[in-house]
Design an enzyme around this catalytic site. Structure first.
Site, PDB file in Angstrom:
ATOM      1  N   ASP A 241      -8.050  -5.539   0.021  1.00  0.00           N
ATOM      2  CA  ASP A 241      -8.246  -6.366  -0.951  1.00  0.00           C
ATOM      3  C   ASP A 241      -8.062  -7.685  -0.758  1.00  0.00           C
ATOM      4  O   ASP A 241      -8.369  -8.689  -1.646  1.00  0.00           O
ATOM      5  CB  ASP A 241      -7.782  -5.703  -2.312  1.00  0.00           C
ATOM      6  CG  ASP A 241      -8.464  -4.551  -2.578  1.00  0.00           C
ATOM      7  OD1 ASP A 241      -9.672  -4.265  -2.238  1.00  0.00           O
ATOM      8  OD2 ASP A 241      -7.780  -3.479  -3.277  1.00  0.00           O
TER       9      ASP A 241
ATOM     10  N   HIS B  87       0.929  -1.282  -0.185  1.00  0.00           N
ATOM     11  CA  HIS B  87       0.001  -0.114  -0.068  1.00  0.00           C
ATOM     12  C   HIS B  87       0.756   1.119  -0.014  1.00  0.00           C
ATOM     13  O   HIS B  87       1.890   1.276   0.601  1.00  0.00           O
ATOM     14  CB  HIS B  87      -0.957  -0.042   1.320  1.00  0.00           C
ATOM     15  CG  HIS B  87      -2.075   0.851   0.935  1.00  0.00           C
ATOM     16  ND1 HIS B  87      -1.995   2.218   1.293  1.00  0.00           N
ATOM     17  CD2 HIS B  87      -3.353   0.646   0.566  1.00  0.00           C
ATOM     18  CE1 HIS B  87      -3.302   2.862   1.055  1.00  0.00           C
ATOM     19  NE2 HIS B  87      -4.124   1.652   0.671  1.00  0.00           N
TER      20      HIS B  87
HETATM   21  N1  CMC Z   1       4.001  -7.557  -4.833  1.00  0.00           N
HETATM   22  C1  CMC Z   1       5.588  -7.469  -5.038  1.00  0.00           C
HETATM   23  N2  CMC Z   1       6.076  -6.263  -4.992  1.00  0.00           N
HETATM   24  C2  CMC Z   1       5.716  -5.284  -4.340  1.00  0.00           C
HETATM   25  C3  CMC Z   1       4.216  -5.122  -4.296  1.00  0.00           C
HETATM   26  C4  CMC Z   1       3.477  -6.343  -4.305  1.00  0.00           C
HETATM   27  N3  CMC Z   1       2.081  -6.341  -4.320  1.00  0.00           N
HETATM   28  N4  CMC Z   1       3.832  -3.837  -4.185  1.00  0.00           N
HETATM   29  C5  CMC Z   1       4.827  -3.050  -3.965  1.00  0.00           C
HETATM   30  N5  CMC Z   1       6.071  -3.907  -4.262  1.00  0.00           N
HETATM   31  C6  CMC Z   1       7.427  -3.510  -4.366  1.00  0.00           C
HETATM   32  C7  CMC Z   1       7.597  -2.668  -5.617  1.00  0.00           C
HETATM   33  O1  CMC Z   1       8.060  -3.544  -6.660  1.00  0.00           O
HETATM   34  C8  CMC Z   1       8.908  -1.756  -5.425  1.00  0.00           C
HETATM   35  O2  CMC Z   1       9.979  -2.536  -5.171  1.00  0.00           O
HETATM   36  P1  CMC Z   1      11.419  -1.785  -5.618  1.00  0.00           P
HETATM   37  O3  CMC Z   1      11.551  -0.598  -4.494  1.00  0.00           O
HETATM   38  O4  CMC Z   1      12.637  -2.750  -5.461  1.00  0.00           O
HETATM   39  O5  CMC Z   1      10.946  -1.040  -6.827  1.00  0.00           O
HETATM   40  C9  CMC Z   1       8.285  -1.711  -3.631  1.00  0.00           C
HETATM   41  O6  CMC Z   1       7.635  -2.625  -3.138  1.00  0.00           O
HETATM   42  C10 CMC Z   1       7.583  -0.190  -3.675  1.00  0.00           C
HETATM   43  O7  CMC Z   1       6.656  -0.236  -4.440  1.00  0.00           O
HETATM   44  P2  CMC Z   1       5.831   1.015  -5.137  1.00  0.00           P
HETATM   45  O8  CMC Z   1       5.256   0.503  -6.260  1.00  0.00           O
HETATM   46  O9  CMC Z   1       6.816   1.986  -5.621  1.00  0.00           O
HETATM   47  O10 CMC Z   1       4.823   1.545  -4.251  1.00  0.00           O
HETATM   48  P3  CMC Z   1       3.669   2.212  -4.534  1.00  0.00           P
HETATM   49  O11 CMC Z   1       3.284   3.137  -3.119  1.00  0.00           O
HETATM   50  O12 CMC Z   1       3.600   2.997  -5.797  1.00  0.00           O
HETATM   51  O13 CMC Z   1       2.285   1.375  -4.634  1.00  0.00           O
HETATM   52  C11 CMC Z   1       0.572  -0.293  -4.516  1.00  0.00           C
HETATM   53  C12 CMC Z   1       1.238   0.880  -3.938  1.00  0.00           C
HETATM   54  C13 CMC Z   1      -0.596  -0.523  -3.723  1.00  0.00           C
HETATM   55  C14 CMC Z   1       0.084   0.183  -6.135  1.00  0.00           C
HETATM   56  C15 CMC Z   1       1.274  -1.360  -4.657  1.00  0.00           C
HETATM   57  O14 CMC Z   1       1.818  -2.118  -3.459  1.00  0.00           O
HETATM   58  C16 CMC Z   1       0.909  -2.699  -5.762  1.00  0.00           C
HETATM   59  O15 CMC Z   1       0.730  -2.518  -6.835  1.00  0.00           O
HETATM   60  N6  CMC Z   1       0.066  -3.399  -5.078  1.00  0.00           N
HETATM   61  C17 CMC Z   1      -0.788  -4.599  -5.668  1.00  0.00           C
HETATM   62  C18 CMC Z   1      -2.051  -3.958  -5.921  1.00  0.00           C
HETATM   63  C19 CMC Z   1      -2.943  -3.850  -4.664  1.00  0.00           C
HETATM   64  O16 CMC Z   1      -3.195  -4.708  -4.024  1.00  0.00           O
HETATM   65  N7  CMC Z   1      -3.663  -2.684  -4.824  1.00  0.00           N
HETATM   66  C20 CMC Z   1      -4.580  -2.262  -3.657  1.00  0.00           C
HETATM   67  C21 CMC Z   1      -4.345  -1.196  -2.844  1.00  0.00           C
HETATM   68  S1  CMC Z   1      -5.294  -0.848  -1.336  1.00  0.00           S
HETATM   69  C22 CMC Z   1      -7.092  -0.648  -2.070  1.00  0.00           C
HETATM   70  C23 CMC Z   1      -7.047   0.948  -2.631  1.00  0.00           C
HETATM   71  O17 CMC Z   1      -6.656   1.379  -2.032  1.00  0.00           O
HETATM   72  O18 CMC Z   1      -7.565   0.795  -3.874  1.00  0.00           O
END
Ligand code: CMC
Length: 428
Positions: free
Chosen positions: A363, A306
């Site tokens: 989720d 998240h």
């Molecule tokens: N699985 C594997 N690696 C992950 C995941 C994951 N679900 N989420 C983040 N990472 C890694 C990512 O690859 C990155 O690694 P590095 O620093 O080596 O590049 C690091 O963790 C930070 O991730 P980010 O994408 O920079 O973080 P963000 O804050 O931009 O993204 C997120 C947050 C929710 C989009 C992301 O965690 C994700 O895609 N999760 C899966 C989708 C999901 O479950 N979304 C629902 C969010 S909660 C409900 C809502 O609010 O809608």
């Protein structure tokens, strides 16, 4: 730098910027004069360090895993309150008295029917249309039906539009479902609660009524509470941005629905259950964990991670318990729940997820519950939209009432070509 100012020096010129305090949470540096002072913008794609507004609705402490609505912890609201009460709280700032709650519930109940002509809209869609596509279209179309609540400068019209949206969303969501399965639309019934009414509109057919089970109604109501609002997330920011131009509330909520649909946001509940089904059995988990960690593989563990929570999402805690209750009550032995629990344990102990502070989010378990209740995966995000509508309208209303409100207009770092002369096509 004094206590309440931040000093920034650009090209030898030093200027103070006020530091603003909230009631709790990080302070913010007021950079509104930055461009006038320096000719520079801040650069913050994804708004990772930018507060776009003041808000008194929802507070999140992502490090501690805290979520408060108007000061009340989400766990308490989910366990002890009802979705109607949480709607009132978000819209009005305080918990209602008994009479206020009864009056509010009555108002919402009496706005659940939609204009009969609206059903014609549904028939314009293909039967296999994604229900979120239908939601975007039909909710946007509400502005063509309820002209008397589109003057955003009139607080009474804003109130009526808010009530209409909260009340009609379950009816529209149930109609989207009915249309996709080829069954007739079911009209709302005023003797049922908000949530029981929604379940009945979704699952009853003319040949057989649906008597909502109190355990299922309670679980669904909790799911609605858990999704009601979540601070300045992508869809809420979309609603605020759309609303900042003075667009009518129905159009703004349609914009929010469109944003919510994405798999990184509300679409993650659908993606999470599809992923759990794809994994299928506990022995295949290591393969998927390895894929999630592999930089060359775009795969991510859906329902994990998240932007704000760097701890267990407090909504996921309630969700996991609710999943257990619902599966027990329905006598469902879904192997997907076992896969989810085991995957959570493995991920929580894996250095990759520990170091990056990736925990289950709201989720991760919601799909298991919704599927046990009988919803197809395509409906999951629709249910999220239904519940989040109150957050969207409360935030929209807060924005319109805020004297500091301006049309949202981010700036950019331009990296395209500098000015050049047009060359006629036969000379290129
Ligand atoms: N699985 C594997 N690696 C992950 C995941 C994951 N679900 N989420 C983040 N990472 C890694 C990512 O690859 C990155 O690694 P590095 O620093 O080596 O590049 C690091 O963790 C930070 O991730 P980010 O994408 O920079 O973080 P963000 O804050 O931009 O993204 C997120 C947050 C929710 C989009 C992301 O965690 C994700 O895609 N999760 C899966 C989708 C999901 O479950 N979304 C629902 C969010 S909660 C409900 C809502 O609010 O809608």
């Amino acid at each position: 730098m004094s206590d309440n100012t931040a000093n920034l020096t650009v090209g030898g010129d030093s200027k103070d910027y006020a530091i603003m305090d909230g009631t709790v949470g990080p302070q913010v540096i007021d950079v509104r004069k930055l461009y006038a002072n320096t000719g520079m913008f801040t650069y913050d794609p994804g708004f990772t360090s930018t507060a776009s507004c003041e808000s008194g609705l929802t507070y999140i402490d992502g490090d501690e895993g805290v979520l408060l609505h108007r000061g009340y912890p989400i766990g308490q609201l989910a366990e002890e309150s009802s979705f109607m009460e949480v709607c009132y709280l978000l819209l009005n700032g305080e918990l209602p008295s008994k009479k206020e709650l009864a009056d509010f519930t009555n108002t919402i109940t009496r706005h659940t029917m939609v204009h009969e002509q609206l059903s014609a809209f549904f028939r314009g869609f293909r039967r296999d249309a994604h229900p979120m596509a239908i939601m975007v279209g039909v909710v946007g179309a509400l502005s063509a039906f309820y002209h008397d609540s589109t003057d955003i400068n009139d607080p009474e019209q804003r109130r009526i539009a808010s009530h209409r949206l909260i009340a009609k969303m379950p009816t529209i969501a149930a109609m989207a479902y009915k249309y996709s399965v080829g069954q007739p639309f079911v009209y709302p019934r005023n003797d049922l609660s908000y949530t029981a009414n929604f379940l009945r509109m979704t699952f009853s057919v003319p040949a057989e009524d649906y008597i909502p089970d109190p355990v299922i109604v309670d679980a669904m109501d909790k799911i609605f509470i858990l999704h009601a609002d979540h601070e300045q997330n992508a869809s809420t920011s979309t609603v605020r941005l759309a609303g900042s131009s003075g667009a009518n509330p129905f159009a703004c909520i349609a914009a929010g629905i469109a944003c919510l649909w994405g798999p990184a946001h509300g679409g993650a509940n659908e993606a999470a259950l599809n992923m759990l089904r794809e994994i299928g059995t506990v022995d295949r988990i290591p393969e998927y964990i390895a894929r999630a960690k592999n930089k060359d593989d775009p795969f991510r563990l859906m329902g994990f991670g998240h932007r704000v929570y760097k701890n267990y999402d407090p909504r996921a805690t309630v969700m996991q318990k609710t999943a257990k209750d619902v599966l027990e009550k329905l006598g469902v032995n879904d192997p997907v729940f076992d896969v989810a629990k085991e995957l959570e344990q493995i991920a929580l102990n894996d250095p990759y997820f520990v170091e990056k502070k990736l925990y289950p989010n709201v989720d991760f378990y919601s799909g298991v519950i919704l599927s046990a209740i009988g919803f197809p995966t395509e409906m999951f995000t629709v249910l999220f939209a239904l519940a989040r509508t109150v957050g969207w309208v409360a935030q929209w209303n807060e924005m319109i009432s805020d004297p500091a409100q301006k049309i949202g207009r981010p700036r950019q770092l331009y990296t395209g070509p500098t000015q050049r002369d047009y060359v006629p096509v036969d000379k290129r």
